[in-house]
Structures are given as structure tokens and as C-alpha cells.
Design a protein around this motif. Structure first.
Motif: not given
Length: 385
Positions: A17-27, A50-58
Motif C-alpha cells: 500500500v505504501a508503494e501505491y500511495r507513493a505512486a499516487c503522489a508522484r503520478l 480501512l479494512g482489508e486492502t488490495f493494491s496492484w501496480g501496472l
């Protein structure tokens, strides 16, 4: 979930999730910068846990070019909260190819419902969601504009219950049991009568595969409709106890029959709704002639006719869960406008504009784009050139 090859050099990969949030801030500025948002300013409350989370990168090779983030919202529901793809990689079917893998993950995790929200005019996302089985639930206004709410049921009985709620089908089986109702017995529909194409049918427009669309007088259309209606519809409408008390409005009517091998297999009717709007009132095909893309081929013929009549807008209504019709309408450029309850059930209202600035205006109203150029001028806003 392991890495998944999406083809074309793209991979869907689980990320923290931390990598997803960093990608959001950047892109996210590159992806969503054209949207029209209300600026609330800094939040005044802490975020809800949040409850259970799911995060993927393309990924394209090792470059992150997008993401999908979802989270649990209650004991049976997961929300597809955020999907983004860099503009240079949009329009390549990535969302459509990613979606079934994400949904399989939710199914394996034991969720019953999957929800998502999108700008109401963002057909590029709404169409693949409807094709995946999501159903329209409603529209709401929020700080980002006008959103459409979609829900996918991973429980087949609940999916049937949504069709019952919309009036698209009768309650039966497990859906009826869970709704606490007993469906009224209905006799098996007799085979539809075989009707020859009437003599007053005009020359047909070729729809391919031996089908043609023929203009007919309104009285001929109504005569055919009365004979074939029972064979066409399995929907559940309110049964008025008395005839309509007032005569029909004296508005221009446009009526056609669909012919095949000299026989009537369907119809379409439109009429004037107001001084700039046509209303696509009724389209039907006999069951044996469905699933062949006829509606998709008929649609541009009717729309070209209505445009030639001088209309600016075309409106239509369909059962909110009838995605088989909503999808071709959205692909043709119609936009979701709302839901309304009428005698036929819960209906989705759609609108098509032949006027380019008005079409852009609908995107502005939904918050999908910012007001600029002619649209900004017509709205009296300083939106830039």
C-alpha cells in the motif's frame, strides 16, 4: 496473487500500500489533472480506518505506469476505490484485461459484492465494468462532480434480485426465496405468430445478415406491436387498473419494423420529446433474433435519421440492469443521466448529443473535464481558451 501477464509487455503485480500511495503522489497529476474537482482544503478529521486492502501496480517492463487499489468496506463488500493509468498507456485495453484478475481475487477472498464509483460520463471505464457484470445502482453529486455507482454481485441469487428490483425480470427460485415472495404463476408463452412484412413497409436499410430496417406508418407499427408484445417482453410492469385517461401527445412519431426473410422480427419507435430532443421510445427483437448484434447495427441508422430531422439531443430509458442494451448505447456515445422509477420499474436515463460543445458540457457537469473554450463561454465561466 502473483504477477500476471496482461499481454503487450504489461504486467499486473501486487505492491505494498505504501508503494501505491507513493505512486499516487508522484503520478496522479498526470493521470487525473484534467478532472474538475472542488477544493475542500485540508481535511478536518482523521481518515476512517480501512479494512482489508488490495493494491496492484501496472508495469511495462519495470516501469510502474498505473495501479489498482481496493479496500474492504463492510463484512461482505470490497470497493474498487482507485484505478489509474498514465495517459500514454490508455486506450490499449489494459483496464479490460486487468479486471477479471482483480475480480477473481475478490471472489477467492470470500467477498459477495464489489462496488465502484466513476464519473457518470466516463464511458471508457463504465462499459468494461458493465461487460464484466456490474450493474448501475444510481448517481450522486460529490466534490468531484457527478458519479455513477456500480455494483457487481458474486452471488448469483443477489444478481437476480437486482433484476427483480429493476423490473427487468420476475422473481423466481432462490432470488424469490431470499426476497420473501412467491412469484405469480405464468403460463408458458405461446410461440410468436409469424407475421409477413406488411405491404406498406417502405424500402429497407440493410442491417447485414439478411436483416433490414423498414419505415412503416405508426398504425402499422402499433398493429404489429399488439400481436408480438407477449413474445418479446419478460419484464414486470405495474398493471394500471384503468385505461390511460388522456389521449397521446400530438408529437411527430417515427416507426420502423425489422424484417428478415420477408417476416417481421422486431421494431423500433421514436418520437419528438421537446423542441430539440427526440425520444427513442421502444425497440424489441423476437428472442430467436437476439444476440447477433442487431441492436448495435440498428442504432446508427436510427440516430442518423433523427439527426437529419434536426434534433440536437436523443433521450432513452432502459431497465437499470439491462446491460445488454446499455452497453451499445454507451458505446454509441450516450451518457448516463440518472435513474427514475416508472410503471416499468427502475429505469436508467441516457442522453446523446449531436452538438459537440454540449457533449463536452456533459463531461464538465460530471467533473470528468474542466470548463474551457466554448463550453466555458456558454456557462459564463472563465475557464480559459
Amino acid at each position: 496473487m502473483t504477477d500476471l501477464d496482461l499481454g503487450g509487455g504489461y504486467t499486473l503485480r501486487p505492491i505494498p500500500v505504501a508503494e501505491y500511495r507513493a505512486a499516487c503522489a508522484r503520478l496522479e497529476g498526470q493521470i487525473f489533472g484534467g478532472n474538475w474537482l472542488y477544493d475542500f482544503g485540508p481535511p478536518t478529521r482523521n481518515p476512517v480506518p480501512l479494512g482489508e486492502t488490495f493494491s496492484w501496480g501496472l508495469f511495462q517492463a519495470d516501469e510502474l505506469i498505473g495501479w489498482q487499489f481496493s479496500h474492504q468496506t463492510d463484512e461482505r463488500t470490497v470497493s474498487m476505490a482507485d484505478t489509474g493509468v498514465l495517459p500514454g498507456h490508455q486506450g490499449r485495453g489494459l483496464y479490460t484485461r486487468m479486471l477479471p484478475h482483480v475480480l477473481d481475487t475478490f471472489r477467492a477472498a470470500g467477498y459477495t459484492l464489489v462496488t465502484s464509483h466513476h464519473r457518470a460520463t466516463n464511458n471508457r471505464v463504465i462499459i468494461p465494468k458493465l461487460r464484466a457484470g456490474f450493474l448501475v445502482q444510481g448517481l450522486n453529486l460529490y466534490e468531484g462532480g457527478l458519479n455513477v455507482a456500480l455494483t457487481l454481485s458474486l452471488d448469483s441469487a443477489y444478481r437476480d434480485a437486482m433484476h427483480v428490483r429493476s423490473g427487468f425480470q420476475q422473481a423466481h427460485g432462490e432470488a424469490a426465496r431470499r426476497l420473501g415472495v412467491s412469484p405469480l404463476p405464468r403460463p408458458d408463452a405461446p410461440p410468436p405468430p409469424v407475421l409477413a412484412l406488411p405491404d406498406d413497409a417502405g424500402p429497407g436499410t440493410d442491417l447485414g445478415s439478411g436483416y433490414a430496417l423498414h419505415p412503416v406508418p405508426e398504425a402499422t407499427y402499433r398493429h404489429v406491436y399488439a400481436q408480438l408484445e407477449a413474445a418479446v417482453y419478460d419484464t414486470v410492469s405495474f398493471d394500471w387498473p384503468h385505461p390511460a385517461p388522456l389521449p397521446p401527445l400530438a408529437a411527430p412519431q417515427y416507426t420502423w419494423l425489422v424484417g428478415h426473410a420477408g417476416q417481421v422480427v422486431g421494431w423500433h419507435a421514436s418520437r419528438q420529446a421537446d423542441t430539440r430532443t427526440a425520444y427513442m421510445a421502444n425497440t424489441a427483437l423476437l428472442p430467436a433474433h437476439r444476440g447477433q448484434g442487431l441492436y448495435t447495427r440498428l442504432l446508427p441508422v436510427v440516430l442518423a435519421f433523427l439527426r437529419d430531422q434536426g434534433y440536437d439531443l436523443v433521450r432513452s430509458r432502459h431497465h437499470a440492469t439491462n446491460s445488454a442494451v446499455l452497453i451499445p448505447k454507451l458505446r454509441a456515445g450516450f451518457r448516463l443521466q440518472g435513474l427514475e422509477v416508472g410503471e416499468h420499474g427502475v429505469m436508467a436515463v441516457l442522453m446523446l448529443s449531436f452538438d459537440d460543445p454540449y457533449r463536452e458540457y456533459m463531461d464538465v457537469r460530471s467533473g470528468l473535464t474542466r470548463p474551457t473554450g466554448e463550453v466555458a463561454q456558454r456557462l459564463g465561466l472563465d475557464g480559459g481558451s
